[in-house]
Design a protein around this motif. Sequence first.
Motif, PDB file in Angstrom:
ATOM      1  N   UNK A 166       0.837  -1.197   0.000  1.00 36.05           N
ATOM      2  CA  UNK A 166       0.000   0.000   0.000  1.00 36.05           C
ATOM      3  C   UNK A 166       0.873   1.249   0.000  1.00 36.05           C
ATOM      4  N   UNK A 167       0.445   2.239  -0.759  1.00 33.00           N
ATOM      5  CA  UNK A 167       1.114   3.545  -0.747  1.00 33.00           C
ATOM      6  C   UNK A 167       0.380   4.485   0.207  1.00 33.00           C
ATOM      7  N   UNK A 168       1.135   5.268   1.011  1.00 31.58           N
ATOM      8  CA  UNK A 168       2.591   5.327   1.089  1.00 31.58           C
ATOM      9  C   UNK A 168       3.163   4.112   1.795  1.00 31.58           C
ATOM     10  N   UNK A 169       4.423   3.789   1.467  1.00 30.39           N
ATOM     11  CA  UNK A 169       5.056   2.580   1.959  1.00 30.39           C
ATOM     12  C   UNK A 169       6.379   2.917   2.646  1.00 30.39           C
ATOM     13  N   UNK A 170       6.820   2.029   3.518  1.00 29.31           N
ATOM     14  CA  UNK A 170       8.166   2.104   4.080  1.00 29.31           C
ATOM     15  C   UNK A 170       9.136   1.835   2.930  1.00 29.31           C
ATOM     16  N   UNK A 228       0.137  -0.156  13.256  1.00 25.42           N
ATOM     17  CA  UNK A 228      -0.046   1.243  12.889  1.00 25.42           C
ATOM     18  C   UNK A 228       0.876   1.654  11.739  1.00 25.42           C
ATOM     19  N   UNK A 229       0.359   2.536  10.899  1.00 28.39           N
ATOM     20  CA  UNK A 229       0.994   2.825   9.621  1.00 28.39           C
ATOM     21  C   UNK A 229       1.965   3.994   9.682  1.00 28.39           C
ATOM     22  N   UNK A 230       3.105   3.800   9.050  1.00 28.76           N
ATOM     23  CA  UNK A 230       4.090   4.853   8.813  1.00 28.76           C
ATOM     24  C   UNK A 230       4.039   5.201   7.329  1.00 28.76           C
ATOM     25  N   UNK A 231       3.737   6.459   6.954  1.00 29.27           N
ATOM     26  CA  UNK A 231       3.699   7.665   7.785  1.00 29.27           C
ATOM     27  C   UNK A 231       2.299   8.160   8.158  1.00 29.27           C
ATOM     28  N   UNK A 232       1.244   7.468   7.723  1.00 31.89           N
ATOM     29  CA  UNK A 232      -0.107   8.011   7.866  1.00 31.89           C
ATOM     30  C   UNK A 232      -0.571   8.038   9.321  1.00 31.89           C
ATOM     31  N   UNK A 233      -0.143   7.056  10.126  1.00 28.06           N
ATOM     32  CA  UNK A 233      -0.642   6.963  11.495  1.00 28.06           C
ATOM     33  C   UNK A 233      -1.958   6.227  11.596  1.00 28.06           C
ATOM     34  N   UNK A 377       4.402   7.240  15.840  1.00 28.77           N
ATOM     35  CA  UNK A 377       4.896   8.540  16.306  1.00 28.77           C
ATOM     36  C   UNK A 377       5.165   9.525  15.171  1.00 28.77           C
ATOM     37  N   UNK A 378       4.438   9.358  14.074  1.00 30.95           N
ATOM     38  CA  UNK A 378       4.541  10.298  12.959  1.00 30.95           C
ATOM     39  C   UNK A 378       3.223  11.044  12.770  1.00 30.95           C
ATOM     40  N   UNK A 379       3.318  12.281  12.303  1.00 33.49           N
ATOM     41  CA  UNK A 379       2.124  13.043  11.961  1.00 33.49           C
ATOM     42  C   UNK A 379       2.329  13.663  10.585  1.00 33.49           C
ATOM     43  N   UNK A 380       1.316  13.557   9.730  1.00 33.73           N
ATOM     44  CA  UNK A 380       1.332  14.175   8.403  1.00 33.73           C
ATOM     45  C   UNK A 380       0.576  15.493   8.467  1.00 33.73           C
TER      46      UNK A 380
END
Length: 465
Positions: A166-170, A228-233, A377-380
């Motif tokens: 899935x996009x966005x992806x690591x 939990x998803x990086x970077x979406x959260x 721990x990321x926020x867009x």
Amino acid sequence: MILGRSLLSLVQSTRSPRQLASASSLPRISCYGTRTMSATAARPDPFKPAKRVAGQRQDVWSIVNEAAAASPVQPIVNMGQGFFGYNPPKFAIDAAKDALDRVECNQYSPTKGRPRLKQAIADAYSPFFGKKINPETEVSITTGANEGMLSAFMGFIEPGDEVIIFEPFFDQYISNIEMPGGTIRYVPLHPPKDGATRTSPASEWKIDFQELENTINSKTKMIVLNSPHNPVGKVFSSEELQRIGDLCVKHNLIILSDEVYDRLFYVPFTRIGTLSPELYERTLTVGSAGKAFYATGWRVGYLIGPEHLIKYVAGAHTRICYSSVSPLQEAAAVAFEQADKQGFWDESRNEMQQKMKRFCEVFDELGIPYSDPEGGYFVLANMASVKLPADYPFPPHVASRPRDFKLCWFLIHEVGVAAIPPTEFYTDANAHIAEDYLRFAVCKNDDVLETAKERLRGLKKYITQ
């Protein structure tokens, strides 16, 4: 964390061998005698790189480092990279120190991992899976979660096989899948249509399930999840996971579930491998002691799954790096044993959620909408309202990239805050989805968060409502 001009050496190190050779025409002394040689005397291109590493455009990390080194605002506040600005808990640090004093902890560990750590992980995760996990056959320790995922791909993917992500992806997924010859198929998460004007929960980034099923074909072998998803959260709901799982059963796919942020969730969190015995039998769950205990440099990861999957992951891991770091495995084992007793999981989750709220106050002040994280721990933050000067002097390798790269460069140079442009985690075809966003990592000390907030207030003069 602070970035300064000392990063210039990192930027220089990104130059190609040919650029480095042309930077100096001085003769060199051969280690085999006194004869001097030019660096390019033998032939102009003596060593041809493999296609998997040749021709790659400059990566986001070196661009951020370059911008930080050249910025007139110093030192730079690094809100980009997702490493912690503080130490692991004392019980983990003490365990690492103790392990270094033990002979057996400074020698090779078994390739599948130290028995104490496998047992600690089995004990920690059995309640979630509703079954007793066998530490000998259903757990494998790896050198970080990333190497664990590489081992999973190496264990199952052959040339011609396809993997859905899935996009966005690591970004590491890409090379990890391509190295064993896999082909990647991309399915984007669709953000809320009004994301540029309204702060919304990360759950509103949605999968088009018809699009997902249309991407599956006879060559598809595996699907990669991150929750939990990086970077979406985003934390995928149990309903979403069940629909994905049903498709995987229907088309006989392996599920690689990247759950490295599994202890940092702020809404109900479900593991896809726990939904049914049938899904457990096709799921490899990936975890990270480094993410769990604020120790990303320890490089201790693990995979949990049925024996018929784990044994091939372990087989690939043995050929990639043989075994993982012994004293830090032992320390991670103690950390898992102590975490519940110390109340660490609740404490770490509450602290990170407070950091998220503290940092996002500045976006509320500025009227900058963001995707409110449900985990990690990321926020867009959506920077569509930040107007970049038409004549701003972006270097060519930034000017040619999507708008978020320009935003990233601009923030570093004008306000002294580093973030990450998320289009780096998209294919070119879908980069437009995220070109107004920037990713910020909040796993920093509170004083760093406050400094970043104060600097970001400098964006007021560039914002149009």
